[in-house]
Design a protein around this motif. Structure first.
Motif, mmCIF file in Angstrom:
data_model
loop_
_atom_site.group_PDB
_atom_site.id
_atom_site.type_symbol
_atom_site.label_atom_id
_atom_site.label_comp_id
_atom_site.label_asym_id
_atom_site.label_seq_id
_atom_site.Cartn_x
_atom_site.Cartn_y
_atom_site.Cartn_z
ATOM 1 N N LEU A 7 0.907 -1.082 0.193
ATOM 2 C CA LEU A 7 0.345 0.149 -0.232
ATOM 3 C C LEU A 7 0.519 0.871 0.083
ATOM 4 C CD1 LEU A 7 -2.858 -1.168 2.632
ATOM 5 C CD2 LEU A 7 -2.861 -1.148 -0.190
ATOM 6 N N LEU A 8 2.065 1.157 0.759
ATOM 7 C CA LEU A 8 3.218 2.722 0.598
ATOM 8 C C LEU A 8 3.093 2.776 -0.780
ATOM 9 C CD1 LEU A 8 4.096 2.089 4.375
ATOM 10 C CD2 LEU A 8 2.826 3.298 3.741
ATOM 11 N N LEU A 9 3.846 1.694 -1.488
ATOM 12 C CA LEU A 9 4.722 1.382 -2.064
ATOM 13 C C LEU A 9 3.877 2.186 -3.523
ATOM 14 C CD1 LEU A 9 7.254 0.418 -4.527
ATOM 15 C CD2 LEU A 9 5.784 -1.249 -4.747
ATOM 16 N N ILE A 10 2.964 2.106 -3.630
ATOM 17 C CA ILE A 10 1.535 1.906 -4.925
ATOM 18 C C ILE A 10 1.315 4.223 -3.834
ATOM 19 C CG2 ILE A 10 -1.242 2.317 -5.248
ATOM 20 C CD1 ILE A 10 -0.657 -0.801 -4.606
ATOM 21 N N PHE A 11 0.804 3.869 -2.995
ATOM 22 C CA PHE A 11 0.475 5.607 -2.214
ATOM 23 C C PHE A 11 2.128 6.346 -2.711
ATOM 24 C CE2 PHE A 11 0.819 9.226 0.530
ATOM 25 C CZ PHE A 11 -0.229 9.680 0.124
ATOM 26 N N ASP A 12 3.258 5.947 -2.517
ATOM 27 C CA ASP A 12 4.632 6.935 -3.017
ATOM 28 C C ASP A 12 4.366 7.162 -4.664
ATOM 29 O OD1 ASP A 12 7.217 7.215 -2.653
ATOM 30 O OD2 ASP A 12 7.357 6.143 -4.263
ATOM 31 N N PHE A 13 4.053 5.644 -5.688
ATOM 32 C CA PHE A 13 4.060 6.025 -6.481
ATOM 33 C C PHE A 13 3.389 7.023 -7.100
ATOM 34 C CE2 PHE A 13 5.879 1.846 -7.543
ATOM 35 C CZ PHE A 13 6.968 1.750 -8.379
ATOM 36 N N SER A 14 2.187 6.786 -6.957
ATOM 37 C CA SER A 14 0.183 7.752 -6.840
ATOM 38 C C SER A 14 1.017 9.694 -6.378
ATOM 39 C CB SER A 14 -0.854 7.371 -5.782
ATOM 40 O OG SER A 14 -0.421 7.542 -4.730
ATOM 41 N N SER A 15 2.036 9.613 -5.265
ATOM 42 C CA SER A 15 2.047 10.804 -5.172
ATOM 43 C C SER A 15 3.634 11.187 -5.979
ATOM 44 C CB SER A 15 3.004 10.582 -3.669
ATOM 45 O OG SER A 15 1.253 10.303 -2.247
ATOM 46 N N GLN A 16 4.207 10.616 -7.486
ATOM 47 C CA GLN A 16 5.005 11.296 -8.275
ATOM 48 C C GLN A 16 4.265 11.978 -9.043
ATOM 49 O OE1 GLN A 16 7.079 8.132 -9.365
ATOM 50 N NE2 GLN A 16 7.876 7.218 -7.549
ATOM 51 N N THR A 17 4.692 12.727 -9.361
ATOM 52 C CA THR A 17 4.104 13.757 -10.691
ATOM 53 C C THR A 17 4.365 13.069 -12.440
ATOM 54 O OG1 THR A 17 6.057 14.963 -11.392
ATOM 55 C CG2 THR A 17 5.035 15.949 -9.789
ATOM 56 N N TYR A 18 3.501 13.351 -12.649
ATOM 57 C CA TYR A 18 3.302 12.860 -14.532
ATOM 58 C C TYR A 18 5.240 12.493 -15.166
ATOM 59 C CZ TYR A 18 3.289 11.623 -19.759
ATOM 60 O OH TYR A 18 3.218 11.355 -20.468
ATOM 61 N N SER A 19 5.693 14.085 -14.779
ATOM 62 C CA SER A 19 7.066 13.847 -15.422
ATOM 63 C C SER A 19 8.444 12.805 -14.524
ATOM 64 C CB SER A 19 7.538 14.980 -15.684
ATOM 65 O OG SER A 19 7.638 16.469 -14.335
#
Length: 162
Positions: A7-19
């Protein structure tokens, strides 16, 4: 613990900008556009409010496939981990599958909401559906594995290759 880490990994990815997540710069550096145009099919995909023409913009097309495949994989694994977490508490396979899918749907919705605060990201209910699809595929794979295991475990079963 594995579920929380995932869950933390997914949250980290979703917190990254598109670029930060885009693979287009890497592809542009390593794959000539004309070569990629030869490989991609001549298809057009309409997703959310975007239209992607594979031959006209092969980098964007490949990135789209990569990103949606990543969604499927991440939530396939989340569905499996949620299911395994429920095993000690829920005996019924059907209820565990349902519980795992509810966990995935809730987290996928929260994930899209989180993306609404992240630069260059477009949260969409369609991504929640892709995420749930990944979890459904995971539950089907798990069900097939369980059925094969139960069949092999049956007493008096004769060997196929004897």
């Amino acid at each position: 613990m594995p579920l929380v880490l995932w869950l933390l990994l997914i949250f980290d990815f979703s917190s990254q900008t598109y670029s930060q997540q885009s693979i287009i710069p890497f592809m542009r550096e390593h794959i000539p556009e004309h070569r990629l145009q030869q490989i991609v099919p001549d298809v057009t995909i309409q997703y959310n409010h975007s239209v992607i023409h594979a031959k006209a913009d092969p980098y964007r097309f490949v990135e789209f496939l990569f990103r949606k495949s990543a969604h499927l994989f991440m939530y396939f694994m989340l569905g499996l981990l949620a299911h395994l977490l429920l095993v000690p508490w829920i005996r019924s396979l059907a209820l565990r599958v349902t519980g795992a899918l509810v966990v995935v749907a809730l987290f996928a919705s929260l994930d899209e909401w989180n993306q609404s605060f992240t630069g260059g990201r477009t949260p969409t209910p369609l991504d929640v559906m892709v995420d749930i699809s990944g979890a459904v595929i995971g539950q089907i794979v798990l069900f097939v594995i369980i059925m094969i295991y139960r069949r092999m475990k049956r007493p008096g079963r004769r060997a196929i290759y004897s």
